[in-house]
Structures are given as C-alpha cells and as structure tokens.
Design an enzyme around this catalytic site. Structure first.
Site, PDB file in Angstrom:
ATOM      1  N   GLU A 167      26.936  23.966   1.365  1.00  0.00           N
ATOM      2  CA  GLU A 167      27.940  24.409   2.699  1.00  0.00           C
ATOM      3  C   GLU A 167      28.039  26.006   2.535  1.00  0.00           C
ATOM      4  O   GLU A 167      28.481  26.533   3.313  1.00  0.00           O
ATOM      5  CB  GLU A 167      29.464  24.043   2.446  1.00  0.00           C
ATOM      6  CG  GLU A 167      30.310  24.530   1.684  1.00  0.00           C
ATOM      7  CD  GLU A 167      30.216  24.166   0.266  1.00  0.00           C
ATOM      8  OE1 GLU A 167      30.914  24.838  -0.602  1.00  0.00           O
ATOM      9  OE2 GLU A 167      29.227  23.269  -0.098  1.00  0.00           O
ATOM     10  N   CYS A 222      31.398  19.159  -4.887  1.00  0.00           N
ATOM     11  CA  CYS A 222      31.904  19.824  -6.127  1.00  0.00           C
ATOM     12  C   CYS A 222      33.087  18.983  -6.537  1.00  0.00           C
ATOM     13  O   CYS A 222      33.066  17.639  -6.840  1.00  0.00           O
ATOM     14  CB  CYS A 222      31.924  21.131  -6.269  1.00  0.00           C
ATOM     15  SG  CYS A 222      31.699  21.904  -7.971  1.00  0.00           S
ATOM     16  N   HIS A 268      26.627  23.129  -3.925  1.00  0.00           N
ATOM     17  CA  HIS A 268      27.468  23.631  -2.439  1.00  0.00           C
ATOM     18  C   HIS A 268      26.228  24.023  -1.455  1.00  0.00           C
ATOM     19  O   HIS A 268      25.825  24.831  -1.236  1.00  0.00           O
ATOM     20  CB  HIS A 268      27.992  24.888  -2.888  1.00  0.00           C
ATOM     21  CG  HIS A 268      29.277  24.741  -3.879  1.00  0.00           C
ATOM     22  ND1 HIS A 268      30.350  24.547  -3.357  1.00  0.00           N
ATOM     23  CD2 HIS A 268      29.064  24.732  -5.219  1.00  0.00           C
ATOM     24  CE1 HIS A 268      31.250  24.385  -4.293  1.00  0.00           C
ATOM     25  NE2 HIS A 268      30.582  24.494  -5.375  1.00  0.00           N
TER      26      HIS A 268
END
Length: 235
Positions: A177, A87, A175
C-alpha cells in the site's frame, strides 16, 4: 461495501488502499485505536482493513486496546467478513487464525524482492501477477502461515510474506500500500530502527524508489483487493 480501517499509529494509514476504496465506491471509516477509538461493532462494517505499526501483537500490556482489536478481528473472521491485514495487521490476523507470531531471523526494512509461491501462481486471484517484484518491507517479527491458508509469497529474509485464507482473508507482511509520502513518514517516525543489517536499507535508499516501483506494487495490491473485497458486496 463498508470498509473499516483499524489504525495503530498516526503515520501508518491506508495509503493506496484508501485510493482504491474510493475508486471502487467503497465507504471507508477508521478507528484510530492509538487515540482511544474503540473497534467497530460487527454490524457496522462489511470488511476490515488492519494496518501496520511499530508495536508487537504481544504488547497488550503497553497497548491495552490490542485485546479489543483482537476480539474484533476474531469475530469478523468467524462472521465470514473479508479482511486484509498489512504487516502488524497481517500478524494479528495470523494469530487470530491460530498461527504463531515470532521474531524474524533478520530485520527486513527496505525495498527487497518477493516471489510468488507455486501455489499462488495456480490461484485465480494471482493470475497474471509478476512472479517476482520488489516491495517495501518494514518488520522485525513474522507470522507463520495459518493452517488451511494458501501461502502466496516469500522473500529471502522472510519465507512468510503473504497468505490467503478461505479466499477472503488476506495477510501481507510487506507494504504493497506504500506511497512516497507514507515511506517518508515511516523513515521519519521509525528512524531508530534503521541500524545497519543485511536486509536494512537507508532512508535515502527507500525514499529514492522510482515511480515505477510504486506502480507495480499498487497493481499487485489492487488485483488482490478486488479478489478479496469485490465491488457490489453488502452495503
């Protein structure tokens, strides 16, 4: 491999990247830039992990540490280190590579599909990845794909979702993760950004994502990380 995390706010840590690093035997250190930690010296890490945050790459007047962070990223790229940015982190890498970071046409916040580009599907690091899958997004700005980088993925709201530069620098607008706790933390700390929009989900919708959604994005993330930051690198 000694990995170093650049973290911009307390609630956006490495999440699944940290779990992956531990299982691969990578050492993981963190500079909490928002708390006054300096970025690491080049000789103190083998790879950089640059996280997200609600600020912009253009907010150096409000966040003075951004200047030193940008220099750290530029030096790491020039020195041939592997990097991954998520990001804001991806936007910082793109800017360091000479690409523009601008306002996206729409805010993209929630679980929305991304699809691999034809170039990505021909790239060995993406072999076997699903051509289309849902990922968590939380951004109002976007990066252009840097010159010389491979455009990996796009979404309906944002054409530039991922890029790979020289096989060792990975930028992810989405995202991958994310874990349930990190999604809940984003919804809590950035609730002011959840005003209605064509690509904005509610906190309830985001937090209701099933375990299978996380399993899929984590599998994609870890395959990409293994390609960019393989085990057995410098220690």
């Amino acid at each position: 491999m000694r990995l170093h995390v650049l973290q911009h706010v307390p609630f956006e840590g490495p999440a699944r990247i940290g779990d992956w690093a531990g299982r691969r035997g990578h050492a993981l250190a963190t500079s909490h830039l928002y708390a006054g930690d300096p970025p690491p010296a080049l000789e103190d890490f083998d790879g950089l992990v640059i996280m997200g945050g609600p600020m912009s790459v253009h907010d150096e007047a409000e966040h003075s540490w951004l200047g030193a962070e940008k220099a750290c990223i530029e030096n790491a790229i020039a020195a041939g280190r592997p990097l991954i940015g998520v990001c804001l982190g991806a936007q910082l890498i793109a800017q360091a590579l000479g690409a523009a970071v601008t306002k996206n046409a729409e805010r993209e916040i929630g679980w929305f599909p991304i699809e691999l580009t034809a170039e990505a599907q021909a790239e060995p690091c993406c072999a076997g990845l699903p051509a289309r899958f849902d990922a968590l997004h939380w951004h109002g700005e976007r990066f252009d794909i840097p010159a010389g980088a491979l455009h990996l993925a796009r979404s309906q709201a944002c054409d530039a979702q991922a890029f790979l530069y020289q096989g060792r620098v990975l930028g992810l607008q989405c995202h991958l993760e994310s874990m349930p706790g990190s999604v809940a933390a984003l919804c809590e700390h950035c609730a002011d950004e959840l005003s209605p929009g064509p690509f904005v989900q509610t906190a309830g919708e985001m937090c209701a994502a099933p375990p299978a959604a996380f399993e899929q994005v984590h599998a994609v993330l870890e395959q990409l990380l293994d390609a960019v930051m393989p085990s057995g690198g410098p220690a």
